[in-house]
Design an enzyme around this catalytic site. Structure first.
Site, PDB file in Angstrom:
ATOM      1  N   ASN A  66       0.840  -1.188   0.000  1.00 49.60           N
ATOM      2  CA  ASN A  66       0.000   0.000   0.000  1.00 49.60           C
ATOM      3  C   ASN A  66       0.878   1.241   0.000  1.00 49.60           C
ATOM      4  O   ASN A  66       1.890   1.266   0.704  1.00 49.60           O
ATOM      5  CB  ASN A  66      -0.839   0.015   1.287  1.00 49.60           C
ATOM      6  CG  ASN A  66      -2.274  -0.374   1.041  1.00 49.60           C
ATOM      7  OD1 ASN A  66      -2.561  -1.219   0.211  1.00 49.60           O
ATOM      8  ND2 ASN A  66      -3.166   0.254   1.751  1.00 49.60           N
ATOM      9  N   ARG A  67       0.477   2.242  -0.737  1.00 49.90           N
ATOM     10  CA  ARG A  67       1.247   3.475  -0.758  1.00 49.90           C
ATOM     11  C   ARG A  67       1.127   4.195   0.571  1.00 49.90           C
ATOM     12  O   ARG A  67       0.030   4.403   1.070  1.00 49.90           O
ATOM     13  CB  ARG A  67       0.690   4.419  -1.840  1.00 49.90           C
ATOM     14  CG  ARG A  67       1.310   4.240  -3.186  1.00 49.90           C
ATOM     15  CD  ARG A  67       0.720   5.229  -4.167  1.00 49.90           C
ATOM     16  NE  ARG A  67       1.315   6.563  -4.079  1.00 49.90           N
ATOM     17  CZ  ARG A  67       0.895   7.594  -4.810  1.00 49.90           C
ATOM     18  NH1 ARG A  67      -0.126   7.457  -5.630  1.00 49.90           N
ATOM     19  NH2 ARG A  67       1.498   8.760  -4.716  1.00 49.90           N
TER      20      ARG A  67
END
Ligand code: CTP
Ligand code: CA
Length: 230
Positions: free
Chosen positions: A34-35
């Site tokens: 996930n960013r």
């Protein structure tokens, strides 16, 4: 130092901040992630420390270092993050769940690097991760104060409704709604947060550098906890 300044708003309080994006491994070199750079979370940890708290950071990953005086625990996956929070649960007063937790993880981990030609990389079976925040939100929480984040690319009423659903499902005391896009919210950029209470009402809105936003968030936590005591 061991001096405790009891005049500070969070003195004597243990604040735990989770941050960064989890990386769910496929094999020793690949992951699903996930960013999140961890910058907003680290700013919150910094401001909690300045407000007199004892601070533990539980980091999935971070691109900025922690300030001196903060204890850092590494928890690269959702499952490890849940276990790391469980370790400090008895001893925490405020949990700020700023981590970007991957919703799914690969069903199996391959101990050997998968070869491109193996035919196994174009379809990776996934299983759902636990909702870490909801898990702790549903425990007997005593006076613990839980803060969630909601990253939404939605706008207006749609974003507000999505955030409200998260508040109720996870039983948080405060939710920071972060409107994200390709060029906002992630990395070394200013941030803006819409703060909502446990009833789903908007209680504040602030924009600025990540450190300014973090300071406003800490103030909001202090205010909400004070009004709960009354
Ligand atoms: N969260 C969590 N465990 C998960 C997923 C999310 O603890 N498996 C936490 C995040 O750290 C954040 C909050 O829940 O504080 C909201 O995360 P978000 O991804 O916005 O919400 P989801 O419930 O995962 O919904 P969706 O991704 O579908 O929008
Ligand atoms: Ca999610």
């Amino acid at each position: 130092s061991t001096t405790v300044d009891s005049s500070l708003p969070l003195s004597g309080q243990h604040v735990v901040v989770t941050l960064g994006g989890t990386k769910e491994p496929i094999d020793p070199v690949r992951y699903i992630g996930n960013r999140s750079s961890g910058r907003q979370g680290m700013a919150i940890a910094t401001q909690a420390l300045a407000a007199g708290a004892r601070v533990t950071v539980i980091a999935a990953h971070h691109e900025v270092s922690a300030p001196a005086g903060v204890t850092v625990v590494s928890a690269p996956t959702a499952l490890k993050m849940q276990a790391a929070i469980a370790q400090v649960w008895d001893d925490l007063d405020v949990l700020v769940m700023a981590a970007a937790v991957a919703d799914y993880r690969p069903a199996e981990y391959h101990g050997e690097k998968l070869k491109k030609a193996s035919g196994k990389l174009n379809r990776i079976e996934l299983v759902e991760n636990p909702d870490v925040l909801a898990h702790f939100g549903h425990l007997e929480r005593g006076s613990r104060f839980l803060v969630g984040f909601a990253a939404e690319t939605l706008t207006g009423e749609d974003a507000k409704e999505a955030a409200q659903a998260k508040i109720f499902a996870k039983r948080v005391d405060l939710l920071a709604l972060n409107l994200v896009g390709e060029s906002t919210g992630f990395g070394d950029v200013p941030n803006s947060l819409i703060m909502m209470d446990s009833a789903g009402e908007i209680v504040a809105q602030f924009a600025g550098t990540k450190i300014e936003v973090a300071q406003a968030l800490i103030n909001q936590i202090v205010l909400a906890r004070e009004s709960r005591e009354e």
